[in-house]
Structures are given as structure tokens and as C-alpha cells.
Design a protein around this motif. Structure first.
Motif, PDB file in Angstrom:
ATOM      1  N   THR A 298       0.836  -1.212   0.000  1.00 33.02           N
ATOM      2  CA  THR A 298       0.000   0.000   0.000  1.00 33.02           C
ATOM      3  C   THR A 298       0.865   1.254   0.000  1.00 33.02           C
ATOM      4  OG1 THR A 298      -1.713  -1.189   1.233  1.00 33.02           O
ATOM      5  CG2 THR A 298      -1.845   1.210   1.214  1.00 33.02           C
ATOM      6  N   LEU A 299       1.912   1.250   0.835  1.00 33.34           N
ATOM      7  CA  LEU A 299       2.830   2.396   0.898  1.00 33.34           C
ATOM      8  C   LEU A 299       3.470   2.653  -0.468  1.00 33.34           C
ATOM      9  CD1 LEU A 299       4.492   4.496   2.595  1.00 33.34           C
ATOM     10  CD2 LEU A 299       6.166   2.653   2.980  1.00 33.34           C
ATOM     11  N   ALA A 300       4.002   1.600  -1.075  1.00 35.14           N
ATOM     12  CA  ALA A 300       4.675   1.736  -2.375  1.00 35.14           C
ATOM     13  C   ALA A 300       3.713   2.249  -3.442  1.00 35.14           C
ATOM     14  CB  ALA A 300       5.272   0.393  -2.791  1.00 35.14           C
ATOM     15  N   GLU A 301       2.495   1.727  -3.448  1.00 38.66           N
ATOM     16  CA  GLU A 301       1.502   2.139  -4.444  1.00 38.66           C
ATOM     17  C   GLU A 301       1.089   3.602  -4.242  1.00 38.66           C
ATOM     18  OE1 GLU A 301      -1.716  -0.647  -4.300  1.00 38.66           O
ATOM     19  OE2 GLU A 301      -0.454  -2.336  -4.933  1.00 38.66           O
ATOM     20  N   GLU A 302       0.820   3.962  -3.003  1.00 41.15           N
ATOM     21  CA  GLU A 302       0.334   5.320  -2.718  1.00 41.15           C
ATOM     22  C   GLU A 302       1.389   6.376  -3.059  1.00 41.15           C
ATOM     23  OE1 GLU A 302      -2.697   6.494  -1.541  1.00 41.15           O
ATOM     24  OE2 GLU A 302      -3.446   4.459  -1.907  1.00 41.15           O
ATOM     25  N   VAL A 303       2.636   6.140  -2.635  1.00 38.63           N
ATOM     26  CA  VAL A 303       3.668   7.164  -2.836  1.00 38.63           C
ATOM     27  C   VAL A 303       4.114   7.212  -4.299  1.00 38.63           C
ATOM     28  CG1 VAL A 303       5.871   8.086  -2.013  1.00 38.63           C
ATOM     29  CG2 VAL A 303       4.432   6.806  -0.444  1.00 38.63           C
ATOM     30  N   THR A 304       4.221   6.060  -4.946  1.00 38.74           N
ATOM     31  CA  THR A 304       4.614   6.049  -6.364  1.00 38.74           C
ATOM     32  C   THR A 304       3.557   6.755  -7.213  1.00 38.74           C
ATOM     33  OG1 THR A 304       5.792   3.950  -6.028  1.00 38.74           O
ATOM     34  CG2 THR A 304       5.350   4.606  -8.309  1.00 38.74           C
ATOM     35  N   LYS A 305       2.281   6.502  -6.918  1.00 34.21           N
ATOM     36  CA  LYS A 305       1.198   7.154  -7.661  1.00 34.21           C
ATOM     37  C   LYS A 305       1.231   8.669  -7.436  1.00 34.21           C
ATOM     38  CE  LYS A 305      -3.026   6.223  -6.317  1.00 34.21           C
ATOM     39  NZ  LYS A 305      -4.264   5.454  -6.111  1.00 34.21           N
ATOM     40  N   LEU A 306       1.490   9.060  -6.197  1.00 34.85           N
ATOM     41  CA  LEU A 306       1.533  10.475  -5.838  1.00 34.85           C
ATOM     42  C   LEU A 306       2.655  11.202  -6.586  1.00 34.85           C
ATOM     43  CD1 LEU A 306       0.051  12.358  -3.764  1.00 34.85           C
ATOM     44  CD2 LEU A 306       1.889  11.827  -2.166  1.00 34.85           C
ATOM     45  N   VAL A 307       3.819  10.567  -6.670  1.00 37.64           N
ATOM     46  CA  VAL A 307       4.992  11.214  -7.264  1.00 37.64           C
ATOM     47  C   VAL A 307       5.048  11.053  -8.778  1.00 37.64           C
ATOM     48  CG1 VAL A 307       7.533  11.202  -7.305  1.00 37.64           C
ATOM     49  CG2 VAL A 307       6.321  11.033  -5.124  1.00 37.64           C
ATOM     50  N   HIS A 308       4.693   9.869  -9.281  1.00 37.53           N
ATOM     51  CA  HIS A 308       4.899   9.584 -10.710  1.00 37.53           C
ATOM     52  C   HIS A 308       3.610   9.364 -11.507  1.00 37.53           C
ATOM     53  CE1 HIS A 308       9.230   9.484 -10.360  1.00 37.53           C
ATOM     54  NE2 HIS A 308       9.143   8.630  -9.365  1.00 37.53           N
ATOM     55  N   GLY A 309       2.471   9.258 -10.843  1.00 37.74           N
ATOM     56  CA  GLY A 309       1.207   9.076 -11.552  1.00 37.74           C
ATOM     57  C   GLY A 309       0.806   7.618 -11.691  1.00 37.74           C
ATOM     58  N   GLU A 310      -0.463   7.400 -12.048  1.00 40.53           N
ATOM     59  CA  GLU A 310      -1.053   6.059 -12.123  1.00 40.53           C
ATOM     60  C   GLU A 310      -0.373   5.182 -13.174  1.00 40.53           C
ATOM     61  OE1 GLU A 310      -3.308   2.870 -11.213  1.00 40.53           O
ATOM     62  OE2 GLU A 310      -3.468   4.763 -10.135  1.00 40.53           O
TER      63      GLU A 310
END
Length: 420
Positions: A298-310
Motif C-alpha cells: 500500500t505504501l509503495a503504491e500510494e507514494v509512487t502514484k503520488l509522485v509519478h502518476g497512475e
């Protein structure tokens, strides 16, 4: 306590705050302008900057006005806070170029087009760059006692190893930033990492001396630490950058998914916008079913999406799953480059080459005898598939996008073959 400060407290994001009661009341009564500074010491922000950026975003999401200050002026001086040695001074054109890049990165997190409370970017070179030395010493410097400055941690920690007058004056310049934003933009709050406490309180003192009936606040957030004692945001490959060209979304995703169980709940609070209930639920899973690593995913998904997009998140997940399952053929050439950036790579001239010769040329096996043994024993995988034919020739069929072949020896040793 205001709803926002209560949430920041739950997340462990308040390290020190001046007049907490007064700040809480002010946040409840009206929308406040606040700022945090980002000196352009490189051509990209890194994840060490992410916490203050996301804290600004939390304030904006709660109706306040964040100001991101890019230190085009202070970046030419160098902040001694948290540093054991003098910084290398960069030229003004490099600092300007880096300032522009940082502005672009900040716009991913802060909404500069919001109708009600748009964020704002300022560059302190606009007022520091035109400040002459006489005005600086008479109008600003006279407000700072040397004993007061020497008592600050950022200076104290450098007294023995040495600090130049240039870096010694940084505190005055940052204080001047706060005063200018207070005067010109009605900015009442400065936030920063805990190493900025001395600079922030010095700014508050300058405002108090310069403006009658002034009311301003300072708040610091904790520096991010790791349970194992190593430095947060650093890997063997170096810093984790927010620029996708410097740290690929796949590498970024992997950094977060490898978070220690002891740190993952803290990072969920710091770096995601999940609710308290969601975080508490994930915390229970860490305790009862740590092997599932639900919190890390969940952490990896949330932060990666926040910084780099879906889209970049989905690509990072695809690469991760392909490497885990061994199904390399489903990846594109660009995904191969991203996923195998740090593995040993060999360039091959031949359009076709025997597997044994390839293993020797790429230094995967040390000798022909060992190469034959590795193949016969089933230790060689080509693009995720085991091959045991001693006479096999690598042809176009084994080239992903006509450019790459991924060879694995044993369980974990990967090698990348690139064709000219």
C-alpha cells in the motif's frame, strides 16, 4: 486543537511548534498563508524533501495557502544546518536552472490553479539578489546578536570543524525571507525539518523586532529515520530522486516496498493521505500477518502514484510481477531497461550466437566446461524460461524488442544482453 493540527499530531508530523494554542486558534479562525523553503542544491528534489512538500499539501487540502519558496538566493550561499562541512558553491546560472526544475516538480503536489486557495511559488533571489551589503548589514544584520547566532545548533555543531562567514550568515538571510513574506504576502507560518528550528525561530525574532503587533508561528517536522540506523532515502545506488530520469518509477516503487516492518506504519502516516482508520487497519496486519506485506504494498503504491502518476505505478507493478514470476517476455524493451538497470550488461555484435559462447562472452560462466554444466543442470534461464539444449543458438526469437535478452543463472543472478 484544530482538526489539521490533530491530524498532523496523529501522523507524528509535529516535532516542535511555537505557541501551539495560538497557531491552532489562528488555523481555525481563518485561512493562513504558510511557507517552506527548498534550496536548489541539485537538479531535482529527493525523497528527503517529500515530507515538507506533502505537509504543505496537507495545509492546502485543509483550505490554507501554501507558498513554496525556491532558494535561488540562499542556494548561492549554502545552509550549514545538518551539514558537517562547507557546501560547494554553485554558479548563479546553475542555481537558476535547478530552481526552474524544482518549480516544475513542486507543481505535481501543490495546486497552483485552485480556485479558492491556490498555492504560490516565490524565488528569494527576487529580494536577496538586489540587496546591497550596506542595507543588509544596517537594516537586517543589526537585529542579530552574535551570541544569539552562536547558540543555534546549526552553528554550534560546526564551530569546531569550521564555518565560513558566508554560511554563518545563512540564518540571517532565511530570517529575512520570512520577514519579506510576512510583509508582502501576509505569510504567518514557516514549516521545515527539525534541523531548521534555529533558522525559523530567528525569523520569528526578526519579524517581532521589525513589525509592531506581529503574530507569526513556526513548526518543524521530524527528520525521517530508519529503525536499522541507516540513512533514510539512500540506497547503494545513491539518493532516491523525485525525477524519473534519475530514479525510475520502478526503482522508486522498490525502495518503498522494501520498507522494514518497524518503519512501515510511520511512513504510511508521513507519506500517504490514507485515513487514520485505514492506517490503523494496516498496522494490525503488520502485527498479525507480516508475511503478506500489505502495508508495504500500500505504501509503495500510494507514494509512487503520488509522485509519478497512475501509469508509472502500473508499469512499476508490471515489472515487479514479471521479475517475481520470471515471465520476462511480457515486458517491453523500455521496461527491461528500467527493471535491469543495475545488473551486469554486455553488448553483443553478432546477430546470432551460440548459448555457450554467449555465457562465456558475458562472463556468466567462467569456462566452456562450466557453461555446459550450467546448461545441462538447468541453471540457465533465457527471458524467464529454462533452456538445457547445449547446441542452442540465440536468434531473433530470444530478443525482446529486437534489442535485449535477459539471462538468469541460478535463482537470483541476472544478466542483460544488449545487441548493437
Amino acid at each position: 486543537m484544530s482538526k489539521l493540527l490533530h491530524d498532523l499530531q496523529f501522523r507524528g508530523l509535529i516535532n516542535q511548534v511555537t505557541d501551539e494554542e495560538g497557531l491552532s486558534k489562528a488555523l481555525e479562525e481563518h485561512a493562513m498563508k504558510l511557507y517552506s523553503g527548498f534550496d536548489p542544491t541539485a537538479d531535482s528534489l529527493h525523497i528527503g524533501h517529500l515530507l515538507p512538500v506533502l505537509t504543505l499539501k496537507r495545509f492546502q487540502d485543509n483550505g490554507h495557502y501554501p507558498i513554496a519558496l525556491v532558494g535561488g538566493g540562499t542556494g548561492l550561499i549554502g545552509d550549514p544546518s545538518g551539514k558537517k562541512a562547507e557546501r560547494t558553491l554553485n554558479t548563479s546560472d546553475i542555481v537558476q536552472e535547478w530552481s526552474d526544475r524544482i518549480k516544475g516538480q513542486l507543481s505535481r503536489f501543490l495546486d497552483f490553479e485552485a480556485e479558492k486557495n491556490p498555492a504560490m511559488i516565490v524565488n528569494n533571489y527576487d529580494w536577496i539578489g538586489s540587496l546591497d551589503v550596506i542595507s543588509f548589514l544596517r537594516d537586517v544584520g543589526k537585529n542579530f546578536g552574535v551570541n544569539y547566532m552562536l547558540a543555534k545548533d546549526s552553528v554550534q555543531s560546526r564551530i569546531e570543524s569550521g564555518i565560513s562567514f558566508t554560511e554563518f550568515s545563512y540564518m540571517i538571510l532565511q530570517s529575512y525571507d520570512f520577514l519579506k513574506l510576512y510583509q508582502n504576502n501576509d505569510c504567518k507560518l514557516q514549516i521545515g525539518g527539525s534541523d531548521q528550528w534555529g533558522n525559523i525561530t530567528a525569523g520569528l525574532e526578526l519579524i517581532r523586532k521589525s513589525e509592531e503587533n506581529s503574530k507569526a508561528f513556526g513548526l518543524t517536522i521530524p527528520l525521517v529515520t530508519k529503525a536499522d540506523g541507516t540513512k533514510f532515502g539512500k540506497t547503494e545506488g545513491g539518493a532516491i530522486w523525485l525525477d524519473a530520469d534519475k530514479t525510475s518509477p520502478y526503482e522508486f516503487y522498490q525502495f518503498w516496498i522494501n520498507t522494514d516492518d518497524r518503519d512501515v506504519v510511520k511512513y504510511l502516516k508521513f507519506f500517504t493521505f490514507l485515513s487514520q482508520e485505514q492506517i490503523n487497519e494496516l498496522e494490525k496486519e503488520v502485527e498479525t500477518a507480516p508475511e503478506k506485506r500489505s502495508a508495504q504494498k500500500t505504501l509503495a503504491e500510494e507514494v509512487t502514484k503520488l509522485v509519478h502518476g497512475e501509469d508509472s505505478l502500473q508499469q512499476a507493478i508490471k515489472i515487479s510481477e514479471a521479475l517475481f514470476s520470471g515471465d520476462i517476455k511480457q515486458l517491453t524493451g523500455n521496461e527491461i531497461l528500467e527493471g535491469f538497470k543495475d545488473v551486469p550488461t554486455t553488448e553483443i555484435d553478432e546477430s546470432e550466437i551460440g548459448l555457450i559462447d554467449l555465457l562465456i562472452q558475458a562472463k556468466i560462466s567462467p569456462s566452456k566446461r562450466q557453461a555446459r554444466e550450467d546448461i545441462s543442470n538447468g541453471a540457465i534461464y533465457i527471458n524467464g524460461e529454462r533452456h538445457q539444449d547445449l547446441n542452442m543458438v540465440i536468434s531473433e526469437e530470444e530478443k525482446i524488442d529486437g534489442k535485449f535478452t535477459v539471462i538468469r543463472r541460478g535463482k537470483k543472478k541476472y544478466f542483460l544482453i544488449r545487441y548493437k
